[in-house]
Scaffold this motif. Sequence first.
Motif, PDB file in Angstrom:
ATOM      1  N   MET A 235     -13.467   4.758  -3.561  1.00 49.41           N
ATOM      2  CA  MET A 235     -12.765   3.826  -2.672  1.00 49.41           C
ATOM      3  C   MET A 235     -13.687   2.738  -2.140  1.00 49.41           C
ATOM      4  SD  MET A 235     -12.226   5.887   0.971  1.00 49.41           S
ATOM      5  CE  MET A 235     -10.838   6.823   0.405  1.00 49.41           C
TER       6      MET A 235
ATOM      7  N   GLN B 178     -12.858   0.118   0.650  1.00 48.19           N
ATOM      8  CA  GLN B 178     -12.011   0.956   1.490  1.00 48.19           C
ATOM      9  C   GLN B 178     -12.870   1.973   2.209  1.00 48.19           C
ATOM     10  OE1 GLN B 178      -8.943   3.091  -0.645  1.00 48.19           O
ATOM     11  NE2 GLN B 178      -8.319   4.269   1.142  1.00 48.19           N
TER      12      GLN B 178
ATOM     13  N   VAL C 116      -6.989   7.358  -1.505  1.00 46.84           N
ATOM     14  CA  VAL C 116      -6.977   6.447  -2.645  1.00 46.84           C
ATOM     15  C   VAL C 116      -6.206   7.136  -3.769  1.00 46.84           C
ATOM     16  CG1 VAL C 116      -9.253   7.268  -3.437  1.00 46.84           C
ATOM     17  CG2 VAL C 116      -8.380   5.040  -4.205  1.00 46.84           C
TER      18      VAL C 116
ATOM     19  N   GLY D 299     -13.495   9.737  -3.449  1.00 48.72           N
ATOM     20  CA  GLY D 299     -12.547   9.508  -4.525  1.00 48.72           C
ATOM     21  C   GLY D 299     -12.911  10.368  -5.723  1.00 48.72           C
TER      22      GLY D 299
ATOM     23  N   PRO E 251      -5.202   1.725  -2.709  1.00 45.70           N
ATOM     24  CA  PRO E 251      -5.742   2.222  -1.440  1.00 45.70           C
ATOM     25  C   PRO E 251      -4.623   2.473  -0.426  1.00 45.70           C
ATOM     26  CG  PRO E 251      -6.039  -0.147  -1.588  1.00 45.70           C
ATOM     27  CD  PRO E 251      -5.404   0.272  -2.885  1.00 45.70           C
TER      28      PRO E 251
ATOM     29  N   GLU F  18      -4.456   3.172   3.231  1.00 48.30           N
ATOM     30  CA  GLU F  18      -5.345   3.153   4.391  1.00 48.30           C
ATOM     31  C   GLU F  18      -4.649   3.465   5.719  1.00 48.30           C
ATOM     32  OE1 GLU F  18      -8.559  -0.152   3.733  1.00 48.30           O
ATOM     33  OE2 GLU F  18      -6.615  -0.980   3.179  1.00 48.30           O
TER      34      GLU F  18
END
Length: 654
Positions: free
Chosen positions: A412, A423, A428, A520, A540, A542
């Motif tokens: 990420m 990220q 993710v 990830g 992503p 978030e």
Amino acid sequence: MSLITSELPTLYEHYTAGGIHTGLNSDKPYFTLNDKNISIYSGAIHYFRVPKEYWRDRLRKLRAAGLNTVETYVPWNLHEPQPDTFDFGQGGSDWEHLLDVREFLTIAKEEDLFAIVRPGPYICSEWEFGGLPSWLLREPNIRFRTSDGTFMKYVSRYFSVLLPILAMLQFTRGGPIIAFQVENEYASTYLPGIFLPDKKYLRQLRQLMIDHGIKEQLMTSDAAMYGTIGSLPGLVLQTANFAGNPENEFSQLKTFQPARPIMAMEYWTGWFDHWSEQHHLRNDSDFRDNLERILRYPASVNMYMFIGGTSFGFMNGANLDNGLSDNSGYQPDTTSYDYDPPLAENGDYTIKYVMVKELLKKYNPIGTRLPQTPHLVPRVAYNSHLIQGQLTLDEIIDRIPHRVFTKQLKPMEQLPINNMSGQSYGYVIYRHRLFHLPSYSHVRINGRVCDTVVVTLNDQLMSRPLDTASDLDAFGFWKVANSTLELGSNLYSYSVLDLMVENWGRVGYGKLSQFNQFKGIWQGGVYVNNEQLQDWEILPLEFKKSWTKSLTGWHVPSKYTGPALFKTDIFIENPQDTYLDMQNWCKGIVIVNNFVLGRYSKIGPQQTLYLPGPFLRKGWNKILIFEHYRAADKVSFTDQPVFKTRTSKKKVIE
């Protein structure tokens, strides 16, 4: 009732009468402040773990117990969420309402308290990545917590914004801050034959502080057994961190720092929890015995924690218990940072609070005016509410604005989003489209997942739910390398495979080799029936406020298994503190009025989420639950925390 009569002076009246001439001095075997003797009786309160509306309440409770100082860390990752973008209370980030460190310290002075600030850049604190911003991971070959030029470039920029704020709040300038810490537990990075703590780095941090106007006492803190390897003898004062046997810690401090004041920077009042463990409780009598031995020595002390508070959002940290950096010994921390200290997570008094008050009254030779002990903040158990709306994972994915198409898997942090800073938190999703998937196919993930993965096929859950701690030893979690999952007996001419990976918290403590933490799937490839998959769509997830607020298209729940968002709207006439009771849910996160409150998991020990009244509003409130595996049909509340533990927590109500 009032603990000390109003005829006594306040702390500031005692120490600043006649004007301020000098700050905290450590050139003698005892501290002086403005040329008057002082023993520091401090407690840790992290402003970013307590609702802003309760800062004064918690600080007043600390002062009412007889303490004269509050200590806090400063989390870099919250204050600079993207490179060169800062938030100290008015920056517009999702955490804006918890970040005004200037206001927190101003209130501390108003409540007649001095302050110790530990600005980092690394803070540990069981906090995500030890407070370091994840976007630093995008820098090739960066060496965290060293004099590495790349790392120090970013530290210097951050300190150039932070330190001027703190410099204005120093005691010798009329503010509350009497001391600063240089780095944090730096000797713990020592690895015989591999890494010796970087003294050049420590000197650089010290010089940055001086260059930005910091004039108060500088300190470091480590277990005394490390000697001077994590400090700068003669330039900063060394303090000790421990849970017990204070005489041993202090005698070691004296051997390499004679004729200087003795202080425990961290006297551990309790301990924190990892997911899947029993809830940690520290024996009250043992706590009292060791605290009395500290005071009788005599030594100064900072109680870590005085109130633990909450690691809201995705901000819990983690540990690696085996020293390896491959994630095999990963231990994520819970959202609750209750810590079993004098004040509970919700601000309640505990037996330890009464013990602190009694001991400080006994051993503090300097009488100053104390406030009345504040009343407790009331709590309520709201009525349960049925789930009213749902968005399935497919529907959530349709609403994600960022999509990265790539041949190879990426963590990420390497995604080209957030102004090219990657990220930091959340989930993710790795999506691959399959043409002709035979019956009894299987997917294999090489290496270890960082940190959990949920597999769906055509929006149907394939992964086994996380019901017990033993489930962590199977596919879907960091403990198993090169793990395989069967995809069922159905034959598909076309199917969509989604691998939803969660960052369950970056490691916040350990050797420097453990600080290159990507989240990830990146340690190896993904294979279906032994054929490596390429051509990925990476999304992503978030859960930023602005995105969550924009969600539409809610519908009556069509299923209660598999990753999905569940929504209910609750009308509240009088917002008060409460707890969300998550015992009938499996694993996921809760979002209240678009702010991520925290994580829950059936495996415990934490079973409830503290929901402060200030996070609610009069009128309609939106509660979202992102469940990974198996949802309940309602949202329930309680007025007490629930932990999986063999011993109940004792509360004292005043």
